[in-house]
Enzyme design. Sequence first.
Site, mmCIF file in Angstrom:
data_model
loop_
_atom_site.group_PDB
_atom_site.id
_atom_site.type_symbol
_atom_site.label_atom_id
_atom_site.label_comp_id
_atom_site.label_asym_id
_atom_site.label_seq_id
_atom_site.Cartn_x
_atom_site.Cartn_y
_atom_site.Cartn_z
ATOM 1 N N ARG A 1 2.695 3.961 19.089
ATOM 2 C CA ARG A 1 1.250 4.172 19.133
ATOM 3 C C ARG A 1 0.618 3.422 20.303
ATOM 4 O O ARG A 1 -0.255 3.949 21.003
ATOM 5 C CB ARG A 1 0.624 3.744 17.796
ATOM 6 C CG ARG A 1 1.111 4.599 16.635
ATOM 7 C CD ARG A 1 0.440 4.235 15.319
ATOM 8 N NE ARG A 1 1.070 4.944 14.204
ATOM 9 C CZ ARG A 1 0.481 5.208 13.053
ATOM 10 N NH1 ARG A 1 -0.763 4.830 12.847
ATOM 11 N NH2 ARG A 1 1.125 5.851 12.107
ATOM 12 N N LYS B 1 0.820 -1.215 0.000
ATOM 13 C CA LYS B 1 0.000 0.000 0.000
ATOM 14 C C LYS B 1 0.858 1.272 0.000
ATOM 15 O O LYS B 1 0.339 2.358 -0.248
ATOM 16 C CB LYS B 1 -0.975 0.021 1.174
ATOM 17 C CG LYS B 1 -0.354 0.137 2.551
ATOM 18 C CD LYS B 1 -1.443 0.209 3.618
ATOM 19 C CE LYS B 1 -0.864 0.427 5.001
ATOM 20 N NZ LYS B 1 -1.914 0.563 6.032
ATOM 21 N N ASP B 2 2.160 1.142 0.261
ATOM 22 C CA ASP B 2 3.069 2.294 0.214
ATOM 23 C C ASP B 2 3.628 2.535 -1.180
ATOM 24 O O ASP B 2 4.314 3.535 -1.407
ATOM 25 C CB ASP B 2 4.255 2.086 1.171
ATOM 26 C CG ASP B 2 3.852 2.163 2.630
ATOM 27 O OD1 ASP B 2 2.764 2.719 2.924
ATOM 28 O OD2 ASP B 2 4.612 1.673 3.475
ATOM 29 N N ARG C 1 -8.658 8.118 5.699
ATOM 30 C CA ARG C 1 -9.672 7.089 5.421
ATOM 31 C C ARG C 1 -10.336 6.619 6.710
ATOM 32 O O ARG C 1 -11.571 6.549 6.811
ATOM 33 C CB ARG C 1 -9.011 5.900 4.697
ATOM 34 C CG ARG C 1 -9.908 4.673 4.568
ATOM 35 C CD ARG C 1 -9.141 3.504 3.923
ATOM 36 N NE ARG C 1 -7.952 3.139 4.680
ATOM 37 C CZ ARG C 1 -7.956 2.339 5.743
ATOM 38 N NH1 ARG C 1 -9.100 1.838 6.198
ATOM 39 N NH2 ARG C 1 -6.835 2.027 6.361
ATOM 40 N N ARG C 2 -9.529 6.294 7.715
ATOM 41 C CA ARG C 2 -10.086 5.828 8.985
ATOM 42 C C ARG C 2 -10.837 6.943 9.698
ATOM 43 O O ARG C 2 -11.867 6.696 10.320
ATOM 44 C CB ARG C 2 -8.948 5.291 9.871
ATOM 45 C CG ARG C 2 -8.346 3.992 9.368
ATOM 46 C CD ARG C 2 -7.090 3.621 10.125
ATOM 47 N NE ARG C 2 -6.494 2.378 9.643
ATOM 48 C CZ ARG C 2 -5.225 2.056 9.752
ATOM 49 N NH1 ARG C 2 -4.376 2.899 10.331
ATOM 50 N NH2 ARG C 2 -4.774 0.908 9.281
ATOM 51 N N ARG D 1 0.622 9.423 15.385
ATOM 52 C CA ARG D 1 1.739 9.057 14.517
ATOM 53 C C ARG D 1 2.744 8.223 15.288
ATOM 54 O O ARG D 1 2.685 8.120 16.505
ATOM 55 C CB ARG D 1 2.430 10.309 13.962
ATOM 56 C CG ARG D 1 1.621 11.036 12.882
ATOM 57 C CD ARG D 1 2.529 11.910 12.029
ATOM 58 N NE ARG D 1 3.521 11.107 11.308
ATOM 59 C CZ ARG D 1 4.602 11.608 10.741
ATOM 60 N NH1 ARG D 1 4.865 12.898 10.822
ATOM 61 N NH2 ARG D 1 5.451 10.826 10.099
ATOM 62 N N CYS E 1 -2.444 8.975 0.576
ATOM 63 C CA CYS E 1 -2.683 9.338 1.966
ATOM 64 C C CYS E 1 -3.654 10.505 2.096
ATOM 65 O O CYS E 1 -4.150 10.795 3.176
ATOM 66 C CB CYS E 1 -1.360 9.674 2.652
ATOM 67 S SG CYS E 1 -0.412 10.958 1.818
#
Length: 299
Positions: free
Chosen positions: A156, A84-85, A132-133, A150, A243
């Site tokens: 986290r 996904k990156d 998105r989240r 972050r 992003c």
Amino acid sequence: MKEKIVIGSRGSILALAQSEMIKGRLQKNFPDLKFEIKIIVTSGDKDLVSNWNNSDKSLKSFFTKEIEHELLEGTIDLAVHSMKDMPIVSPPGLICGATPDREDNRDVLVSKSGKKLLELPKGAVVGTSSLRRTMGLKALRPDLEIKQLRGNIHTRLRKLDEDQYDAILLAAAGLKRVGLGERITEELEYDLMMPAPAQGALHIQCRENDAFIKSILKTIHNPKIEEIVDIEREFSKIFDGGCHTPMGCTGEKFDGKIFLRGVYCHNNIMYKAEVLEDEKLGKEIAHKLAAKIREKING
């Protein structure tokens, strides 16, 4: 034939866990070869200040360009990236040499209280750095307070444990790959939170003209996963995914058909759609899903 194969990787806990996993699979398939991991610091690793959701910088290139440079220079032989990156198109001279088995692509909730997403009290503070989240949470629970989060996985989790948040959202794949699956409070089903396209998949990058490396990577390639991921990434491409784009999708293959579900946020409204199509349509399936979502947006 080379006696030592150098694998390029970022130095984060997750990146190294993924690289070690690939190294182990290759070592098992080729016991006579020596595999080692070289840590490469990327621009994204150095920049701990930027808020990626409000930045003009490309998150994808910031976490890959130094690794790709070393690959092109020949100081490493292959590189392990989170799919996904990765940009849709690789730089000239580089290709995706393998798409290995995929980990769970769902998002998960980790909460202090052990309460699930729909059980969290009104006003609970939930951490995420993903647009998105964020938009998905606002659609589900507009009463929650969403706070930027972050850092790597351990950072986290530490912030959660220090009571800076009541709960945080993460990718299941990351937690499971670093051995922290027991921290998961709830695995969020797709109707609650649609994952990012290609989440949980890996992109093993190599030089296009390196026949030997391409041959050994074939032993860990999963063409069924590649097929699904290519369709998900096509959906992302249609909506200029990245992003900065609140969108997500997930695909499944069965009985010669692809079941693709997706969401796209437009004017703070989450639009959802799904399609079930013959797999022979390939990437066209993503365009059919996108067309359904556009129909809903246009009313």
